[in-house]
Motif scaffolding. Structure first.
Motif, PDB file in Angstrom:
ATOM      1  N   UNK A 294      -3.245   0.134 -29.927  1.00  0.00           N
ATOM      2  CA  UNK A 294      -2.523   1.149 -29.162  1.00  0.00           C
ATOM      3  C   UNK A 294      -3.423   1.762 -28.090  1.00  0.00           C
ATOM      4  N   UNK A 295      -4.706   1.934 -28.381  1.00  0.00           N
ATOM      5  CA  UNK A 295      -5.638   2.435 -27.363  1.00  0.00           C
ATOM      6  C   UNK A 295      -5.671   1.500 -26.160  1.00  0.00           C
ATOM      7  N   UNK A 296      -5.719   0.199 -26.429  1.00  0.00           N
ATOM      8  CA  UNK A 296      -5.717  -0.786 -25.342  1.00  0.00           C
ATOM      9  C   UNK A 296      -4.441  -0.673 -24.516  1.00  0.00           C
ATOM     10  N   UNK A 297      -3.312  -0.525 -25.198  1.00  0.00           N
ATOM     11  CA  UNK A 297      -2.040  -0.395 -24.497  1.00  0.00           C
ATOM     12  C   UNK A 297      -2.016   0.863 -23.623  1.00  0.00           C
ATOM     13  N   UNK A 298      -2.447   1.985 -24.207  1.00  0.00           N
ATOM     14  CA  UNK A 298      -2.415   3.250 -23.471  1.00  0.00           C
ATOM     15  C   UNK A 298      -3.375   3.229 -22.280  1.00  0.00           C
ATOM     16  N   UNK A 299      -4.472   2.499 -22.418  1.00  0.00           N
ATOM     17  CA  UNK A 299      -5.446   2.395 -21.339  1.00  0.00           C
ATOM     18  C   UNK A 299      -4.970   1.442 -20.236  1.00  0.00           C
ATOM     19  N   UNK A 300      -3.984   0.601 -20.584  1.00  0.00           N
ATOM     20  CA  UNK A 300      -3.487  -0.400 -19.626  1.00  0.00           C
ATOM     21  C   UNK A 300      -1.959  -0.373 -19.562  1.00  0.00           C
ATOM     22  N   UNK A 301      -1.372   0.782 -19.223  1.00  0.00           N
ATOM     23  CA  UNK A 301       0.093   0.889 -19.228  1.00  0.00           C
ATOM     24  C   UNK A 301       0.738  -0.055 -18.221  1.00  0.00           C
TER      25      UNK A 301
ATOM     26  N   UNK B 191      -1.174   9.620 -28.331  1.00  0.00           N
ATOM     27  CA  UNK B 191      -2.199   8.995 -29.161  1.00  0.00           C
ATOM     28  C   UNK B 191      -3.343   9.989 -29.308  1.00  0.00           C
ATOM     29  N   UNK B 192      -3.482  10.566 -30.489  1.00  0.00           N
ATOM     30  CA  UNK B 192      -4.466  11.618 -30.742  1.00  0.00           C
ATOM     31  C   UNK B 192      -5.760  10.986 -31.250  1.00  0.00           C
TER      32      UNK B 192
ATOM     33  N   UNK C  90      -4.065  10.978 -25.445  1.00  0.00           N
ATOM     34  CA  UNK C  90      -3.494  10.082 -24.451  1.00  0.00           C
ATOM     35  C   UNK C  90      -1.973  10.143 -24.570  1.00  0.00           C
ATOM     36  N   UNK C  91      -1.299  10.319 -23.438  1.00  0.00           N
ATOM     37  CA  UNK C  91       0.144  10.495 -23.430  1.00  0.00           C
ATOM     38  C   UNK C  91       0.801   9.347 -22.680  1.00  0.00           C
TER      39      UNK C  91
ATOM     40  N   UNK D 211      -0.811   8.406 -34.151  1.00  0.00           N
ATOM     41  CA  UNK D 211       0.127   8.242 -33.053  1.00  0.00           C
ATOM     42  C   UNK D 211       1.351   9.121 -33.319  1.00  0.00           C
ATOM     43  N   UNK D 212       1.769   9.873 -32.307  1.00  0.00           N
ATOM     44  CA  UNK D 212       2.961  10.704 -32.441  1.00  0.00           C
ATOM     45  C   UNK D 212       4.071  10.142 -31.563  1.00  0.00           C
TER      46      UNK D 212
END
Length: 232
Positions: free
Chosen positions: A167-174, A143-144, A136-137, A150-151
């Motif tokens: 962080x997954x929640x954040x990336x899924x809900x930018x 987010x690998x 996820x970028x 996390x990179x």
């Protein structure tokens, strides 16, 4: 079989926890001190979760938590203590614990929290083989989901399981404001009994890892009176 380390110097409490865990199908490692607990882990006894009392002879539970967390970012850790002051809870969560319970405690509630922690640990293991294209970028962040890392600008940032799932929640809900209760439910589960302040402590810890200036965050933004918003 899932394995749990129980470090508690009061024999009656340790045996009570161990017995109930065994009845629930867990393998249990028991230790009466931090040093004994570390010795068990050093023998290759990898655990899914650990229950650590704070007031231990020798090394205390806070120091034990820090030591375990340095060696294993994935293990679920519950701090168990007679101390109920707010700063003690915050300290425990800030140094790497996933949860905090005060004595006297409900055994059934403790088991429920351990179960939730073990699900997160096992989820991480189950998701490890996913293809690389599922990375996820978000801006300079990647987010690998394979390495659970996390990179930031190509540099790896090690996260605990709780931090990774936030962080997954954040990336899924930018760009979406997430209320604290939604973060709590998404990471700790809908039946979690704890305080939403655990979210704030983990956000503070995440900011120390991802922000250039944690006191003036650019990525994990506070939505006052509501929750948090991710800005990649």
């Amino acid at each position: 079989m899932r394995r749990v380390l129980v470090v508690e110097d009061e024999t009656s409490i340790r045996e009570l926890i161990a017995l109930n865990l065994q009845m629930a199908g867990y393998q249990v490692l028991e230790a009466g001190s931090a040093e004994q607990g570390l010795a068990l882990l050093s023998q290759g006894q990898k655990c899914d979760a650990a229950v650590l009392d704070v007031m231990l002879p020798g090394m205390n539970g806070f120091s034990l938590c820090e030591t375990i967390r340095r060696d294993d970012p994935n293990i679920g850790i519950i701090i168990l203590s007679a101390k109920s002051m707010e700063q003690d809870k915050i300290r425990g969560l800030s140094i790497g614990a996933d949860d905090y319970m005060t004595k006297p405690f409900s055994v059934s509630e403790l088991l429920a929290r351990i179960e939730a922690l073990c699900r997160r640990v096992n989820r991480g293991a189950a998701e490890a083989p996913v293809p690389d294209e599922t990375r996820m970028v978000s801006g300079q962040f990647i987010l690998d989901q394979k390495s659970r890392v996390l990179y930031k600008a190509g540099k790896p940032i090690d996260l605990t399981q709780v931090e990774f799932q936030i962080m997954e929640l954040f990336f899924q809900n930018p760009g979406t404001a997430l209320v604290r209760e939604k973060i709590l439910e998404g990471v700790w589960g809908e039946n979690y009994y704890g305080d939403v302040k655990i979210v704030d402590v983990n956000i503070r810890r995440l900011r120390m890892k991802v922000e250039d200036e944690p006191s003036s965050p650019k990525h994990i933004l506070t939505v006052w009176g509501y929750g948090y918003r991710w800005n990649g």
